[in-house]
Design an enzyme around this catalytic site. Structure first.
Site, PDB file in Angstrom:
ATOM      1  CD  GLU A 144      -2.585   1.382   2.623  1.00  0.00           C
ATOM      2  OE1 GLU A 144      -3.952   1.748   2.627  1.00  0.00           O
ATOM      3  OE2 GLU A 144      -2.071   1.219   3.766  1.00  0.00           O
TER       4      GLU A 144
ATOM      5  CE  LYS B 276      -8.000  -0.780   5.860  1.00  0.00           C
ATOM      6  NZ  LYS B 276      -6.994   0.240   5.646  1.00  0.00           N
TER       7      LYS B 276
ATOM      8  NE  ARG C 284      -3.841  -4.000  13.473  1.00  0.00           N
ATOM      9  CZ  ARG C 284      -4.022  -2.918  12.412  1.00  0.00           C
ATOM     10  NH1 ARG C 284      -3.604  -3.378  11.303  1.00  0.00           N
ATOM     11  NH2 ARG C 284      -4.495  -1.710  12.582  1.00  0.00           N
TER      12      ARG C 284
ATOM     13  CE  LYS D 111       1.047 -16.114  35.601  1.00  0.00           C
ATOM     14  NZ  LYS D 111       2.250 -16.470  35.939  1.00  0.00           N
TER      15      LYS D 111
ATOM     16  CG  HIS E 288     -10.406   3.699   8.522  1.00  0.00           C
ATOM     17  ND1 HIS E 288     -10.715   3.623   7.088  1.00  0.00           N
ATOM     18  CD2 HIS E 288      -9.094   2.895   8.491  1.00  0.00           C
ATOM     19  CE1 HIS E 288      -9.782   3.007   6.428  1.00  0.00           C
ATOM     20  NE2 HIS E 288      -8.695   2.650   7.262  1.00  0.00           N
TER      21      HIS E 288
ATOM     22  NE  ARG F 102      -2.517   6.094   4.174  1.00  0.00           N
ATOM     23  CZ  ARG F 102      -2.582   6.259   5.529  1.00  0.00           C
ATOM     24  NH1 ARG F 102      -2.555   4.842   6.116  1.00  0.00           N
ATOM     25  NH2 ARG F 102      -2.821   7.379   6.192  1.00  0.00           N
TER      26      ARG F 102
ATOM     27  CD  GLN G  27       2.501 -22.111  29.510  1.00  0.00           C
ATOM     28  OE1 GLN G  27       3.074 -21.411  28.512  1.00  0.00           O
ATOM     29  NE2 GLN G  27       1.794 -21.285  30.051  1.00  0.00           N
TER      30      GLN G  27
ATOM     31  CE1 TYR H 212      10.166 -12.994  28.933  1.00  0.00           C
ATOM     32  CE2 TYR H 212       9.106 -13.729  31.006  1.00  0.00           C
ATOM     33  CZ  TYR H 212       9.225 -13.025  29.744  1.00  0.00           C
ATOM     34  OH  TYR H 212       7.885 -12.778  29.271  1.00  0.00           O
TER      35      TYR H 212
ATOM     36  CG  ASP I  88       4.543 -19.503  36.290  1.00  0.00           C
ATOM     37  OD1 ASP I  88       5.069 -19.771  35.100  1.00  0.00           O
ATOM     38  OD2 ASP I  88       3.339 -18.931  36.298  1.00  0.00           O
TER      39      ASP I  88
END
Length: 495
Positions: free
Chosen positions: A30, A136, A174, A282, A111, A32, A468, A436, A318
């Site tokens: 696209e 769209k 998306r 959780k 939009h 613009r 998991q 982490y 965990d």
């Protein structure tokens, strides 16, 4: 297919980015034109275009940058059609004023940057009636359920429809719109130059989510939390799915606390088979689970949901991952993994991870003490686990063998913070940081320099994710790939 939006101020940069994207595998771009700061030279942009283009000139009222009058904009759009571009994007109020000509296809767009309206079907019907080749609709997601409503519209549409929700709550739409039948989705050239709220980059869509491989049969997994943008779960799970060539995708779902029940109820309609669970859900997910395994029931929190015929089954990886790390450390430090029994363990924090680790240490016979910045939640956690509690301001006065940080203190970007003073650390301690990102926090750096035995949050994160993954994929996870992917993402060194 991914349509990549290019919004640059200079013609030369547009042309260069277009060429680069095609070399990276882009099939539709696209342009613009409303971003170009000088007089637009359309011929220069399209004469040797390396792939099909969508020409878009978005007004300020529609979220764009075009400031000239409407006559000038219509002239430019008509010129693009006469020049034979593959697509033009037309808002519904001008669609009838710009007639079809040649082979150029018409994208009729709508939009709403404030909300996702209730009357999506009526909006679609209006757009579809304007001689549309593609409809769209892009709206702002304020609730997790907005994604499902949008994707259901895409699936039921008679005319090919690109339906997306904007904002970080809308990110799943998306990624998943192709699964529901959209002809393409939109991405931006670079993640730092998003042209719409919540827009992902082409590299993310292609390399992380493998968008072009997502179809009706693709199984959906993901992580739910609020916020969710910091999660690296999508990186490591999708890398593992790709490695093992599985038709699965792992998606970040930002689910506000008040939307949790409605989201989990609608999860099967999104094709969701399993979920990782993070802050603040959780504990709350327990009431929505049809069944809890021993780990989730014992801890009183679940970080994993696996959908079975009777509903979601909750578990807590965990707990298993953290205890595996601590037992290995105890064996190295004290000579026997059973030496956790009788050790004094200070758990910093009072959230879901703290609950899992405190429960595990207490079950292993350790003398556990909770210290949290929120005294009320720390006391509630201590009561639930059956252990002691200590004021946050007095946490350094304790004589402990094990310290576990379950707070976000020291997490990127606040790298110069630590949950525990350096001078209070001793070489006989096991120091465990569940953060982490970064892998080597200030807390761990101090502990290493003082001779403590350290456990990185990277190890716990990878191990819980691997457990998991075993539930999600039905096979062992490629743990080393997960570690390497996480290290690249956090610029971490391996431990």
């Amino acid at each position: 297919m991914i349509c990549v939006s290019i919004g640059r101020g200079r013609h030369r940069h547009v042309v260069l980015e277009h060429q680069h994207l095609v070399e990276r595998g882009a099939q539709l771009v696209e342009l613009r034109l409303d971003y170009i700061r000088t007089k637009v030279n359309l011929q220069r942009l399209i004469e040797n275009r390396p792939c099909p283009v969508v020409i878009t000139i978005r007004r300020e009222q529609d979220g764009g940058r075009f400031k000239q009058d409407e006559d000038a904009r219509r002239v430019m759009l008509r010129s693009a059609i006469v020049a034979g571009v593959e697509y033009v994007d037309l808002e519904e109020d001008i669609a009838q004023k710009i007639p079809r000509y040649g082979n150029t296809k018409r994208i009729i767009s709508y939009h709403d940057f404030r909300k996702t309206p209730e009357n999506l079907q009526a909006i679609y019907d209006r757009l579809a009636s304007l001689d549309a080749d593609i409809v769209k609709i892009a709206t702002m997601a304020n609730h997790a359920s907005d994604n499902l409503r949008m994707l259901q519209l895409v699936r039921s549409a008679k005319i090919p429809t690109v339906g997306m929700c904007m904002g970080d709550i809308g990110t799943p739409s998306r990624i998943l719109c192709g699964k529901f039948g959209a002809p393409f989705t939109y991405a931006t050239f670079h993640h730092e130059r998003s042209l719409a709220p919540g827009q992902l980059s082409f590299d993310e869509m292609q390399d992380v989510y493998r968008y072009n491989e997502i179809g009706p049969e693709t199984e959906v997994y993901g992580v739910i939390g609020d916020p969710i943008g910091h999660s690296l779960g999508p990186l490591i799970h999708n890398a593992a799915f790709a490695k093992q060539k599985l038709n699965k995708v792992y998606v970040p779902f930002r689910v506000p606390r008040e939307d949790l029940g409605e989201f989990l109820q609608a999860a099967p309609e999104l094709g969701i088979k399993g979920l990782s669970v993070t802050i603040p859900h959780k504990e709350a997910v327990l009431e929505h689970a049809a069944e809890l395994d021993e780990s989730a029931a014992g801890v009183g929190a679940a970080n994993t949901l696996r959908r079975e015929s009777n509903g979601f089954v909750g578990s807590n990886t965990d707990y298993a991952a953290a205890m595996a790390c601590l037992r290995e450390a105890a064996k190295e430090k004290f000579g026997d993994e059973k030496d956790l029994g009788g050790k004094v363990a200070l758990v910093l924090g009072s959230g879901g991870v703290a609950r899992a680790i405190a429960y595990g240490l207490h079950s292993a016979g350790a003398d556990v003490i909770i210290s949290g910045r929120n005294t009320e939640t720390a006391e509630r956690l201590a009561e639930g686990v059956g252990c002691g509690v200590f004021e946050w301001s007095e946490r350094h006065e304790l004589d402990v063998d094990i310290i576990v940080n379950c707070t976000p203190i020291g997490m990127h970007p606040k790298l110069d913070e630590s949950p525990y003073e350096r001078q209070s650390l001793g070489p006989n301690m096991i120091v465990f940081d569940t953060v982490y990102n970064p892998a080597n926090t200030l807390f761990l750096k101090d502990a290493k320099e003082l001779g403590c035995h350290t456990i990185s949050g990277v190890e716990m994160f990878v191990r819980q994710a691997a457990l998991q993954y075993q539930q999600f994929a039905g096979q062992d996870a490629p743990e080393e790939l997960m570690r390497e992917t996480l290290a690249r993402a956090t610029s971490a060194v391996k431990y």
